[in-house]
Design an enzyme around this catalytic site. Structure first.
Site, PDB file in Angstrom:
ATOM      1  N   ARG A 110      12.769   6.770   9.811  1.00 42.42           N
ATOM      2  CA  ARG A 110      12.553   6.179  10.635  1.00 42.42           C
ATOM      3  C   ARG A 110      13.174   6.064  12.148  1.00 42.42           C
ATOM      4  O   ARG A 110      14.246   5.676  11.787  1.00 42.42           O
ATOM      5  CB  ARG A 110      11.182   5.610  10.549  1.00 42.42           C
ATOM      6  CG  ARG A 110      10.092   5.686   9.959  1.00 42.42           C
ATOM      7  CD  ARG A 110       8.770   5.029   9.259  1.00 42.42           C
ATOM      8  NE  ARG A 110       7.685   5.543   8.094  1.00 42.42           N
ATOM      9  CZ  ARG A 110       7.171   6.057   9.497  1.00 42.42           C
ATOM     10  NH1 ARG A 110       7.017   5.951  10.467  1.00 42.42           N
ATOM     11  NH2 ARG A 110       5.706   6.293   8.282  1.00 42.42           N
ATOM     12  N   SER A 119      -0.101  11.716   6.955  1.00 42.74           N
ATOM     13  CA  SER A 119       1.065  11.959   6.050  1.00 42.74           C
ATOM     14  C   SER A 119       0.858  13.583   6.003  1.00 42.74           C
ATOM     15  O   SER A 119       0.989  14.340   4.883  1.00 42.74           O
ATOM     16  CB  SER A 119       1.701  11.346   5.225  1.00 42.74           C
ATOM     17  OG  SER A 119       3.923  11.736   5.622  1.00 42.74           O
ATOM     18  N   LYS A 138      -0.824  15.264  12.997  1.00 42.90           N
ATOM     19  CA  LYS A 138      -0.775  14.517  13.431  1.00 42.90           C
ATOM     20  C   LYS A 138      -0.055  13.949  15.034  1.00 42.90           C
ATOM     21  O   LYS A 138      -0.302  14.452  14.973  1.00 42.90           O
ATOM     22  CB  LYS A 138      -1.389  12.832  12.724  1.00 42.90           C
ATOM     23  CG  LYS A 138      -1.778  12.748  13.710  1.00 42.90           C
ATOM     24  CD  LYS A 138      -2.268  11.269  12.624  1.00 42.90           C
ATOM     25  CE  LYS A 138      -0.966  10.233  11.682  1.00 42.90           C
ATOM     26  NZ  LYS A 138      -0.819   9.051  12.346  1.00 42.90           N
ATOM     27  N   THR A 139       1.379  13.805  14.206  1.00 40.85           N
ATOM     28  CA  THR A 139       2.323  13.826  15.359  1.00 40.85           C
ATOM     29  C   THR A 139       2.242  14.907  15.981  1.00 40.85           C
ATOM     30  O   THR A 139       2.534  14.870  17.701  1.00 40.85           O
ATOM     31  CB  THR A 139       3.097  13.222  14.468  1.00 40.85           C
ATOM     32  OG1 THR A 139       3.136  11.709  14.143  1.00 40.85           O
ATOM     33  CG2 THR A 139       4.689  12.585  16.008  1.00 40.85           C
ATOM     34  N   LYS A 180       1.376  -2.854  10.025  1.00 41.81           N
ATOM     35  CA  LYS A 180       0.853  -2.538   9.782  1.00 41.81           C
ATOM     36  C   LYS A 180      -0.245  -3.996   9.270  1.00 41.81           C
ATOM     37  O   LYS A 180      -1.183  -3.610   9.256  1.00 41.81           O
ATOM     38  CB  LYS A 180       0.859  -2.115   8.637  1.00 41.81           C
ATOM     39  CG  LYS A 180       1.667  -0.502   8.700  1.00 41.81           C
ATOM     40  CD  LYS A 180       0.513   0.425   9.517  1.00 41.81           C
ATOM     41  CE  LYS A 180       0.957   2.045   9.476  1.00 41.81           C
ATOM     42  NZ  LYS A 180      -0.143   2.634  10.924  1.00 41.81           N
ATOM     43  N   ARG A 216       6.875  -0.073   2.696  1.00 47.81           N
ATOM     44  CA  ARG A 216       5.677  -0.858   2.535  1.00 47.81           C
ATOM     45  C   ARG A 216       5.206  -0.643   0.488  1.00 47.81           C
ATOM     46  O   ARG A 216       5.132   0.421   0.330  1.00 47.81           O
ATOM     47  CB  ARG A 216       3.427  -0.439   3.235  1.00 47.81           C
ATOM     48  CG  ARG A 216       3.720  -0.426   5.062  1.00 47.81           C
ATOM     49  CD  ARG A 216       2.164   0.092   5.117  1.00 47.81           C
ATOM     50  NE  ARG A 216       1.592   0.906   4.707  1.00 47.81           N
ATOM     51  CZ  ARG A 216       1.081   1.519   3.646  1.00 47.81           C
ATOM     52  NH1 ARG A 216       0.928   0.835   3.234  1.00 47.81           N
ATOM     53  NH2 ARG A 216       0.593   2.211   3.360  1.00 47.81           N
ATOM     54  N   HIS A 250      -6.878   4.590  12.930  1.00 47.86           N
ATOM     55  CA  HIS A 250      -5.710   5.365  12.224  1.00 47.86           C
ATOM     56  C   HIS A 250      -5.714   6.797  13.299  1.00 47.86           C
ATOM     57  O   HIS A 250      -6.435   7.482  11.799  1.00 47.86           O
ATOM     58  CB  HIS A 250      -5.470   4.894  10.709  1.00 47.86           C
ATOM     59  CG  HIS A 250      -4.112   4.983  10.011  1.00 47.86           C
ATOM     60  ND1 HIS A 250      -3.932   5.746   8.842  1.00 47.86           N
ATOM     61  CD2 HIS A 250      -3.181   4.871  11.125  1.00 47.86           C
ATOM     62  CE1 HIS A 250      -2.721   5.694   8.922  1.00 47.86           C
ATOM     63  NE2 HIS A 250      -2.247   5.683   9.970  1.00 47.86           N
ATOM     64  N   ASP A 287      -0.415   6.463  16.846  1.00 48.78           N
ATOM     65  CA  ASP A 287      -0.729   5.830  15.521  1.00 48.78           C
ATOM     66  C   ASP A 287      -2.170   5.006  14.998  1.00 48.78           C
ATOM     67  O   ASP A 287      -3.194   5.487  14.245  1.00 48.78           O
ATOM     68  CB  ASP A 287       0.343   5.560  14.653  1.00 48.78           C
ATOM     69  CG  ASP A 287       0.437   4.391  13.281  1.00 48.78           C
ATOM     70  OD1 ASP A 287      -0.322   6.343  12.711  1.00 48.78           O
ATOM     71  OD2 ASP A 287       0.641   3.908  13.035  1.00 48.78           O
TER      72      ASP A 287
END
Length: 530
Positions: free
Chosen positions: A326, A243, A247-248, A206, A65, A225, A262
């Site tokens: 990704r 990041s 989290k994942t 996003k 981004r 988020h 997410d």
């Protein structure tokens, strides 16, 4: 383009062109299947196939981004509601209209890929989205990341929002009002998102997240988020974290169904905003993250990855294009998922931080007021060596664990969180997935097995029946014992060789928290009225 291969591409009612404001000579491919889009992407040179039949594409100059090139149109609707500043930059309505007209005009005689999708698994809060893409693979991305519509829904489809995404279009900053040639501009009054000059597909995802972060809180729904999963007993858990905090990884549990990785909303239940996952794949392996690895199959898209030389096998360790490699795949590629992507109101919340200072505990139970504070802070730490000039840990704060996507003041979201926590009496846990026994360079990374153990103990209620002690200077309540982790590791001060060094480092981090909080101070917040 080979229209004989996909004759549907020119078989579109002219009302589609008219409703979108497209020139009459624009060729529209409406709601093509993913196999059709894959074939067109290959034919047009947008990507290549991996050995396993997955489309692999490059995003061009931008591999992530571009926050400084994101704008919100300033008008009567947004003037007094949006939290203006470095994150939300104002854009003039007349310049938006001019840019919009120029983008549409550039499509004369050109093909575009149009898709009708939704965002929001809870039908009470779902929004219809029409996406107009210049690239076929971007249309696959939208098929994967948003929620697909049924044939019946498409017959009388009325969009709430429209995304116009043209990577090949370049703005003229001097006349268009942008910072440079690329841009993402959200117009809340006209419900249109313009994206140009960048091939990074995540700008679409996003952009809609920012939309929902503006509209849902005004309906009493907390937009978040975070990742979410649910156990067999219907016990939903939420995982917040920036990041690198896990989290994942930590939300992926063979014993629990994935709701999403997410973006979620909290009304009287938890619901995923998306229809898929957009996961980082740098150094991905079947052993470490088997669910993501298995999800990369035909229908998924890979971004900015490279092959092992002489093969079509993806080298996930290759970061020659970017570290931000990704994959985008639909939730249907995850076997152990909640269907629909909805769960009951949460029974546990986890705030994840990779504390490189090594002063936060592996787990602490937060009060409602502390939960609102740590939610506002959104803390983790950059490590020495990750960026030029960083020689020691640097505290990093992102309000509500997603400051870049918050159109409203962070207190709006923190207050909503507090209301939900007080109503539902949900325990909130601060989890340090970073260092212990010292800062980065002298201490040790907390073992993943220990982190999983404390989370498992919280989820199963084991930590409801143990004694707690208070850790200063943070005033955190930490368990004195927890199955699966040595007692001496639960108190980080005791894990340091020199407790005085711990105190100095802890005070330094505390001061950083306090300085960051000044950014958000507002007399109307409930946090400041106690």
């Amino acid at each position: 383009m080979n229209t004989n291969l996909f004759p549907i591409i020119s078989d579109v009612d002219t009302t589609v062109l008219t409703s979108l404001g497209l020139p009459e000579t624009t060729t529209v491919a409406l709601n093509l299947t993913v196999p059709q889009l894959t074939g067109l992407a290959l034919e047009r040179g947008e990507g290549v196939l991996t050995e396993s039949g997955v489309l692999m594409c490059d995003t061009g100059r931008f591999t992530g981004r571009s926050p400084k090139d994101k704008f919100i149109v300033l008008d009567e609707l947004t003037e007094k509601t949006v939290w203006w500043g470095e994150i939300n930059r104002p854009f003039a309505p007349e310049q938006f209209d001019q840019l919009h007209r120029r983008m549409l005009a550039s499509l004369a005689g050109q093909p575009v890929f149009v898709r009708y999708v939704k965002a929001g698994a809870d039908p009470r809060y779902a929004i219809n989205i029409t996406v107009v893409n210049e690239l076929a693979w971007h249309n696959i991305f939208c098929s994967n990341l948003f929620i697909e519509t049924s044939s019946a829904e498409r017959e009388n489809f009325t969009p709430d929002w429209t995304i116009l995404n043209l990577p090949g279009f370049r703005a003229v900053p001097a006349t268009d009002g942008t910072r440079q040639e690329n841009f993402t501009i959200i117009n809340f009054s006209k419900r249109v998102i313009l994206i140009g000059g960048t091939g990074y597909a995540g700008e679409m995802k996003k952009g809609i997240f920012s939309v929902l972060n503006f509209t849902l809180p005004q309906q009493g729904v907390l937009s978040m988020h975070c990742s979410a999963n649910v156990g067999k007993a219907g016990d939903t858990a939420l995982f917040f974290g920036l990041s690198g905090t896990g989290k994942t990884t930590l939300s992926t549990d063979p014993e629990r169904q994935l709701i999403g990785d997410d973006e979620h909303g909290w009304s009287d239940q938890i619901f995923n905003f998306e229809g898929g996952c957009y996961a980082k794949v740098v150094n991905l392996s079947a052993e470490q993250e088997p669910e993501i690895y298995k999800a990369i199959k035909p229908g998924a898209v890979l971004e900015n990855t490279r092959f092992i030389p002489g093969t079509r096998i993806v080298d996930f360790a290759d970061q020659s294009v970017t570290e931000n490699t990704r994959t985008a795949y639909p939730l249907t590629h995850i076997a152990n998922r909640a269907n629909p992507a909805i769960g009951p109101a949460p029974r546990n919340l986890f705030f994840l931080t990779a504390d490189a200072f090594g002063v936060l505990p592996p787990i602490a139970r937060l009060t409602v007021r502390q939960a609102m504070y740590y939610f506002l802070s959104g803390y983790t730490a950059k490590l020495a060596g990750t960026e030029v000039g960083i020689k020691e840990p640097v505290p990093t704060f992102s309000a509500c664990f997603g400051a870049a996507f918050l159109p409203l003041h962070p207190f709006e979201y923190a207050d909503l969180l507090g209301q939900h926590l007080e109503t539902a009496e949900v325990p909130v846990w601060l989890i340090n997935t970073g260092w212990t026994g010292g800062s980065f360079g002298t201490g040790q990374r907390i073992k993943l097995a220990h982190t999983r153990a404390v989370i498992r103990a919280a989820l199963t209620g084991l930590l409801d029946h143990v004694a707690y002690q208070t850790l200063q200077p943070f005033d955190l309540h930490i368990p004195m014992t927890c199955p699966g982790i040595p007692d001496e590791l639960l108190n980080p001060r005791k894990a340091w060789t020199n407790p005085i060094d711990y105190d100095v480092t802890a005070d330094r981090l505390l001061r950083a928290f306090l300085e960051n909080y000044k950014t958000y101070e507002h007399p109307a917040s409930r946090i400041l009225t106690e």
